[in-house]
Enzyme design. Structure first.
Site, PDB file in Angstrom:
ATOM      1  N   ASP A   1       2.003  -8.180 -57.679  1.00  0.00           N
ATOM      2  CA  ASP A   1       1.232  -9.208 -58.367  1.00  0.00           C
ATOM      3  C   ASP A   1       0.218  -9.896 -57.454  1.00  0.00           C
ATOM      4  OD1 ASP A   1       3.237 -10.414 -56.839  1.00  0.00           O
ATOM      5  OD2 ASP A   1       4.364 -11.122 -58.559  1.00  0.00           O
TER       6      ASP A   1
ATOM      7  N   GLU B   1       7.789 -13.876 -66.517  1.00  0.00           N
ATOM      8  CA  GLU B   1       8.596 -15.070 -66.761  1.00  0.00           C
ATOM      9  C   GLU B   1       9.476 -14.852 -67.994  1.00  0.00           C
ATOM     10  OE1 GLU B   1       8.500 -17.450 -64.654  1.00  0.00           O
ATOM     11  OE2 GLU B   1       6.503 -17.596 -63.785  1.00  0.00           O
TER      12      GLU B   1
ATOM     13  N   HIS C   1      12.777 -14.473 -63.177  1.00  0.00           N
ATOM     14  CA  HIS C   1      11.540 -13.682 -63.226  1.00  0.00           C
ATOM     15  C   HIS C   1      11.518 -12.608 -62.143  1.00  0.00           C
ATOM     16  CE1 HIS C   1       9.360 -16.784 -60.477  1.00  0.00           C
ATOM     17  NE2 HIS C   1       9.480 -15.683 -59.776  1.00  0.00           N
TER      18      HIS C   1
ATOM     19  N   ASN D   1      14.600 -18.578 -62.394  1.00  0.00           N
ATOM     20  CA  ASN D   1      14.700 -18.400 -63.849  1.00  0.00           C
ATOM     21  C   ASN D   1      14.830 -16.919 -64.220  1.00  0.00           C
ATOM     22  OD1 ASN D   1      12.157 -17.411 -63.349  1.00  0.00           O
ATOM     23  ND2 ASN D   1      11.051 -18.902 -64.584  1.00  0.00           N
TER      24      ASN D   1
HETATM   25  C1  F6R Z   1       6.373 -12.088 -55.457  1.00  0.00           C
HETATM   26  C2  F6R Z   1       7.022 -12.048 -56.759  1.00  0.00           C
HETATM   27  C3  F6R Z   1       8.015 -13.083 -57.189  1.00  0.00           C
HETATM   28  C4  F6R Z   1       9.023 -13.456 -56.094  1.00  0.00           C
HETATM   29  C5  F6R Z   1      10.021 -14.498 -56.607  1.00  0.00           C
HETATM   30  C6  F6R Z   1      10.982 -14.939 -55.521  1.00  0.00           C
HETATM   31  O1  F6R Z   1       5.465 -11.022 -55.291  1.00  0.00           O
HETATM   32  O2  F6R Z   1       6.704 -11.190 -57.505  1.00  0.00           O
HETATM   33  O3  F6R Z   1       8.714 -12.586 -58.309  1.00  0.00           O
HETATM   34  O4  F6R Z   1       9.687 -12.316 -55.669  1.00  0.00           O
HETATM   35  O5  F6R Z   1       9.343 -15.612 -57.097  1.00  0.00           O
HETATM   36  O6  F6R Z   1      10.249 -15.611 -54.534  1.00  0.00           O
HETATM   37  P1  F6R Z   1      10.922 -16.059 -53.165  1.00  0.00           P
HETATM   38  O7  F6R Z   1      11.283 -14.837 -52.432  1.00  0.00           O
HETATM   39  O8  F6R Z   1       9.840 -16.848 -52.473  1.00  0.00           O
HETATM   40  O9  F6R Z   1      12.113 -16.890 -53.537  1.00  0.00           O
END
Ligand code: F6R
Length: 235
Positions: free
Chosen positions: A67, A143, A138, A136
């Protein structure tokens, strides 16, 4: 699904880097699907160290990231392109032209989503996709929702994701409100999936692994994938 619980973040990173490193050793021209965020930083540091020691060769590896924020150019320090360059690509012998992320500044974002979906597909999908998970549930920027998005698409970020991601920005107002992400369908095409999560994700990991498969918990879809490894750090 394999669930590995590790003592701490370091052990999680060591095992994750071992799995990714093995993929690169066994298939030097593999396509790695990569993630940003706090969870993979330690993993990337270990891959960098192994490459510097001559144990890993990234010269034929291609990468596709999950992303990117909309509206941040690649040289902005909060962009995911900058994150990837800074944490991995600039320190290993990968060819920059073989590293792909969605272009969050494309003039026509719908066309950009189609282009990125096609690119992932032309590369044959990720051989190994690394994922983090949001509190959550995701994955990527998918989401909780009423359905599982099939393809690369634009998303409006939720309040909780904006708040969580604001730690990396000077001010919460600077966090982009939109992003472009691989869809759940894009992610599920990967040959193997490796999800890494810190202790604060324990509850949502349990829900994703043992709970109902529902787009309300996007990561729960991973129960339907044939080859998923989850590494959860206990502290
Ligand atoms: C990042 C992504 C997000 C993160 C998720 C966890 O490219 O796609 O889904 O993997 O938000 O983020 P952290 O590792 O910062 O807790």
């Amino acid at each position: 699904m394999r669930l590995i619980e590790t003592r701490d973040y370091d052990e999680m990173s060591m095992i994750a880097a071992g799995i990714i490193g093995a993929q690169v050793l066994l298939q030097p021209d593999c396509v790695l699907g990569l993630a940003t965020g706090t969870s993979p930083i330690g993993t990337y540091q270990r891959l960098v160290a192994d490459c510097k020691k001559g144990l890993l060769d990234f010269s034929r590896v291609r990468t596709v990231n999950l992303d990117e924020y909309c509206g941040l150019p690649g040289d902005s320090k909060e962009s995911y392109r900058y994150f990837m360059d800074h944490n991995l690509f600039d320190h290993v012998n990968i060819k920059k032209e073989n590293t792909f992320l969605p272009n969050g500044c494309a003039p026509d974002m719908e066309a950009e989503c189609r282009r990125y979906e096609e690119l992932v597909s032309e590369l044959g999908g990720a051989d190994l996709q690394l994922l983090g998970i949001g509190r959550n549930g995701h994955i990527g920027f998918n989401e909780p929702a009423d359905d599982f998005p099939a393809q690369v698409h634009q998303v409006e970020l939720t309040e909780s994701t904006i708040r969580a991601n604001s730690r990396l920005f000077d001010r919460i107002e600077d966090v982009p409100t939109r992003a472009v992400t691989m869809g759940i369908g894009t992610i599920m095409k990967a040959g193997r999936i490796l999800l890494i999560a810190g202790p604060e994700k324990k509850e949502i990991v349990q829900e994703a692994v043992y709970g109902k498969i529902t787009p309300e918990v996007p990561a729960s879809v991973l129960q339907l994938h044939k080859d998923v490894t989850i590494i959860l750090a206990k502290s």
